[in-house]
Structures are given as structure tokens and as C-alpha cells.
Design a protein around this motif. Structure first.
Motif, short mmCIF file in Angstrom:
data_model
loop_
_atom_site.label_atom_id
_atom_site.label_comp_id
_atom_site.label_asym_id
_atom_site.label_seq_id
_atom_site.Cartn_x
_atom_site.Cartn_y
_atom_site.Cartn_z
N PRO A 103 0.90 -1.34 -0.04
CA PRO A 103 0.00 -0.20 -0.08
C PRO A 103 0.68 1.31 0.18
O PRO A 103 0.52 2.48 -0.27
N GLU A 104 2.29 1.73 0.36
CA GLU A 104 3.11 2.18 0.28
C GLU A 104 3.43 3.01 -0.87
O GLU A 104 4.71 3.77 -0.79
N THR A 105 3.04 2.07 -1.82
CA THR A 105 4.50 2.18 -3.44
C THR A 105 3.95 3.18 -3.36
O THR A 105 2.31 3.93 -3.81
N PRO A 106 4.55 4.33 -4.00
CA PRO A 106 4.71 6.25 -4.67
C PRO A 106 3.44 5.97 -5.80
O PRO A 106 3.76 4.47 -6.78
N ALA A 107 2.69 6.24 -6.20
CA ALA A 107 1.70 6.61 -6.96
C ALA A 107 1.49 8.07 -7.49
O ALA A 107 1.40 8.79 -6.35
N ALA A 108 1.02 8.35 -8.75
CA ALA A 108 0.80 9.41 -9.34
C ALA A 108 -0.23 9.39 -9.76
O ALA A 108 -0.70 8.81 -10.55
N VAL A 109 -1.31 10.62 -9.66
CA VAL A 109 -2.04 10.57 -11.26
C VAL A 109 -1.71 12.40 -11.82
O VAL A 109 -1.41 13.53 -10.71
N ILE A 110 -1.52 12.08 -12.88
CA ILE A 110 -1.33 13.91 -13.85
C ILE A 110 -2.66 13.68 -14.25
O ILE A 110 -2.94 12.52 -15.98
N GLN A 111 -3.73 14.77 -14.74
CA GLN A 111 -4.77 14.95 -15.65
C GLN A 111 -4.54 16.37 -16.29
O GLN A 111 -3.43 16.96 -16.02
N GLN A 112 -5.27 16.20 -17.62
CA GLN A 112 -4.53 17.33 -18.59
C GLN A 112 -2.97 17.20 -18.82
O GLN A 112 -2.96 18.14 -19.27
N GLY A 113 -2.54 16.07 -18.68
CA GLY A 113 -0.82 16.20 -19.87
C GLY A 113 -0.46 16.73 -20.05
O GLY A 113 -1.19 16.65 -21.51
N THR A 114 -0.21 17.72 -20.52
CA THR A 114 1.18 18.86 -21.45
C THR A 114 0.55 19.96 -21.37
O THR A 114 1.21 20.61 -22.39
N VAL A 115 -0.76 20.34 -20.95
CA VAL A 115 -1.95 21.26 -21.30
C VAL A 115 -2.07 22.19 -20.65
O VAL A 115 -1.92 21.98 -18.89
N SER A 116 -2.40 23.12 -20.34
CA SER A 116 -2.66 24.27 -19.10
C SER A 116 -3.90 23.24 -18.43
O SER A 116 -5.02 22.88 -19.07
N GLY A 117 -3.52 23.90 -17.02
CA GLY A 117 -4.77 23.05 -16.55
C GLY A 117 -4.17 21.63 -16.05
O GLY A 117 -5.12 20.36 -15.46
N GLN A 118 -3.24 21.68 -16.41
CA GLN A 118 -1.87 19.75 -15.65
C GLN A 118 -2.64 20.17 -14.48
O GLN A 118 -2.07 21.05 -14.06
N ARG A 119 -2.07 18.58 -13.90
CA ARG A 119 -2.30 19.01 -12.40
C ARG A 119 -1.82 17.56 -11.84
O ARG A 119 -1.70 16.28 -12.52
N LEU A 120 -1.07 17.35 -10.66
CA LEU A 120 -0.54 16.12 -10.07
C LEU A 120 -0.71 16.10 -8.80
O LEU A 120 -0.64 16.76 -7.87
N LEU A 121 -1.48 15.38 -8.88
CA LEU A 121 -1.30 14.54 -6.81
C LEU A 121 -0.64 13.43 -6.97
O LEU A 121 0.09 11.85 -7.79
N VAL A 122 0.60 12.91 -6.03
CA VAL A 122 1.40 12.77 -5.54
C VAL A 122 0.76 11.88 -4.44
O VAL A 122 0.55 12.76 -3.18
N SER A 123 0.90 10.66 -3.48
CA SER A 123 0.47 10.02 -2.78
C SER A 123 1.18 8.63 -2.74
O SER A 123 2.13 7.86 -3.32
N CYS A 124 -0.10 7.34 -2.35
CA CYS A 124 0.60 5.99 -2.34
C CYS A 124 -0.18 5.40 -2.63
O CYS A 124 -1.69 6.15 -2.79
N LEU A 125 0.02 4.18 -2.93
CA LEU A 125 -1.32 3.15 -3.66
C LEU A 125 -2.78 3.21 -2.85
O LEU A 125 -3.26 2.99 -2.92
N GLY A 126 -2.35 3.08 -1.58
CA GLY A 126 -3.63 2.82 -0.27
C GLY A 126 -4.12 4.12 -0.56
O GLY A 126 -5.17 3.82 -0.20
N GLU A 127 -3.47 5.19 -0.28
CA GLU A 127 -4.80 5.85 -0.73
C GLU A 127 -4.99 6.67 -1.79
O GLU A 127 -5.40 7.86 -1.64
N LEU A 128 -4.43 6.41 -2.70
CA LEU A 128 -4.80 7.01 -4.09
C LEU A 128 -6.16 7.33 -4.78
O LEU A 128 -6.18 8.52 -4.34
#
Length: 271
Positions: A205-230
Motif C-alpha cells: 500500500p505504501e508504493t508511490p503513485a501519482a495521477v496526472i490530469q490534463q497532461g502537457t496542456v494548461s490545467g495540468q494537475r499532479l497528485l502524488v500519493s501512495c497506492l493505498g491512499e490514491l
């Protein structure tokens, strides 16, 4: 690629136009290839998807015949057989047809299906690869999807599968044991189940994880978390599609200072 036509209504192959399956890239219009740029400037007809930036559409000639065939979750979508029929019809009437697909046409883009359909009707097809979001979105967020110290293997996988494809679904538990890193396309809707399956497959569950929304364009967002909490974190912060999910130790190798700024381009969001 082309084969002899089995449809007597079709002209001979040398009288048919060529369909180019062109990768539009992940959103930043500057990431298309030179070949894609050239074809867009000279095409007679254009068939394009939902996540294609307007800047690329504007490269086409003023008399170019345009057809929108986008698919969006929860919205009216053009059925794939209809898209196939449009491409064949255009090949009867035009010499250069660009089928513009987000990312790379042969990676989760049904490009293989379209190429096979066209070939079965004797229509010449050429594939123009594109930059895929699974590489570009993490890169724009500063995340290397492979790293000598953190990941020597990476698996690209779809989180949204067709229920009628006639074979078993993704073996998430197996992937948990077989790849250093996962890059998941179209996975946000099923993210909680995916994370649960990966943990059940012995990924910590502690494995690092991320979500990238709207990648490469305006509005890009990054969420860095871990697998168990993603899943909880993505839901709490209102993340939506289009998003790329990255799971693995490579997330910890993020170098924020090397990430290029997202392009000043707004992309439609399919819900």
C-alpha cells in the motif's frame, strides 16, 4: 498496407485515396511529428477524435472536409463501425485522408482495428506514430517512467476495457508481481478497484503513485500519493479525465525542475 478489395462497389486500389492514421500526441500541439504536420497541411479530408487540440485542426486547408468521430465516457459517442464506414467512403472520394487520433494511433486508440478494416476493403493505409500520453504526461510532471535505480520495466495498461472483447480482463494481481512500474490509461473511473486488486496481488500500500490530469496542456494537475491512499486522494481533490496514473518507485524520482511548462492549450474533458 493494403489488400485486394472484396467489395465490388469499391474502385481499384490505385484509384482509392490513402488513409493516414496519424498520432496527434498528448495535447501540446508542438509534440506532433514533422510528418503529421505536413499531412495536416495537405490533406483533403480529416477525421478526428475528442482530445485533438484545435490548433492542429487549424493546420488543415480551408477546403478540407472534416468529420468529428469522438468518443467520451457518459456522452454520445460515434460507434466504431460508423467511423470505419466514414473512412472507407472518404477514400472513395479523396486522395489524402488524415485520421487524427490522440496520442499514438496503435496504443489504446483502435488504430489497429481501423487499419485492418481499411485493408480488408483494399484501402491503402499508412501509420504515422505519435507521442503517447503515458510517456509525455509523466515527463511534463518530471516523472521518469523508467529509472536505473527505481525501475527497469514498465507496463502500459488500460483501466477501461470493452466488455465484449472476448478475452479475460487485465490481471491486475499478476501485474503487481511482474512489473516495476505501471502506467495506466483511462483508469480513473475504476481507480479504487485497480488499487485494491494491486494490493491484493502483494503490491505494498505504501508504493508511490501519482495521477496526472490534463497532461502537457494548461490545467495540468499532479497528485502524488501512495497506492493505498490514491483513490481517496484523487476523489477528495476532484481529479477527472483525461488522466494518466503512474504506480511504482519511479514516482519518487520526480525532478520538478526538469519538467517543461504545460502548453497554453485548453483540452476538452470527457467525463
Amino acid at each position: 498496407m493494403s489488400v485486394g478489395s472484396e467489395d465490388p462497389a469499391l474502385p481499384a486500389a490505385d484509384l482509392l485515396g490513402t488513409v493516414y492514421l496519424v498520432g496527434a500526441g498528448p495535447g501540446d500541439p508542438e509534440l506532433i511529428t514533422l510528418k503529421a504536420h505536413r499531412l495536416l497541411q495537405c490533406c483533403d479530408a480529416l477525421v478526428y477524435d475528442s482530445l485533438v487540440p484545435t490548433a492542429l485542426l487549424e493546420l488543415t486547408p480551408v477546403d478540407c472536409e472534416r468529420h468529428f468521430v469522438g468518443k467520451r465516457r457518459g456522452h454520445h459517442s460515434v460507434p466504431q463501425p460508423s467511423t470505419n464506414a466514414v473512412l472507407v467512403d472518404l477514400a472513395r472520394r479523396h486522395r489524402t485522408i488524415v485520421r487524427l487520433k490522440g496520442g499514438d494511433p496503435f496504443l489504446f486508440g483502435r488504430g489497429g482495428e481501423e487499419a485492418a478494416h481499411l485493408a480488408s476493403h483494399g484501402v491503402p493505409v499508412q501509420v504515422v506514430p505519435g507521442v503517447t500520453a503515458g510517456i509525455a504526461a509523466p515527463a511534463y510532471a518530471g516523472i521518469p517512467i523508467t529509472h536505473r535505480k527505481a525501475g527497469s520495466s514498465v507496463t502500459f495498461v488500460t483501466g477501461h476495457e470493452e466488455i465484449d472483447k472476448g478475452r479475460p480482463g487485465v490481471d491486475w494481481q499478476g501485474l503487481a508481481r511482474s512489473s516495476d512500474g505501471l502506467v495506466i490509461y483511462m483508469g480513473l473511473h475504476n481507480l479504487r478497484r485497480i488499487c485494491d486488486e494491486l494490493i491484493a496481488g502483494a503490491l505494498a500500500p505504501e508504493t508511490p503513485a501519482a495521477v496526472i490530469q490534463q497532461g502537457t496542456v494548461s490545467g495540468q494537475r499532479l497528485l502524488v500519493s501512495c497506492l493505498g491512499e490514491l483513490a481517496d486522494a484523487a476523489e477528495a481533490e476532484g481529479y477527472g479525465s483525461p488522466s494518466i496514473v503512474v504506480i511504482g518507485q519511479v514516482v519518487l524520482e520526480r525532478v520538478e525542475s526538469c519538467a517543461p511548462p504545460p502548453a497554453d492549450v485548453e483540452m476538452p474533458i470527457p467525463f
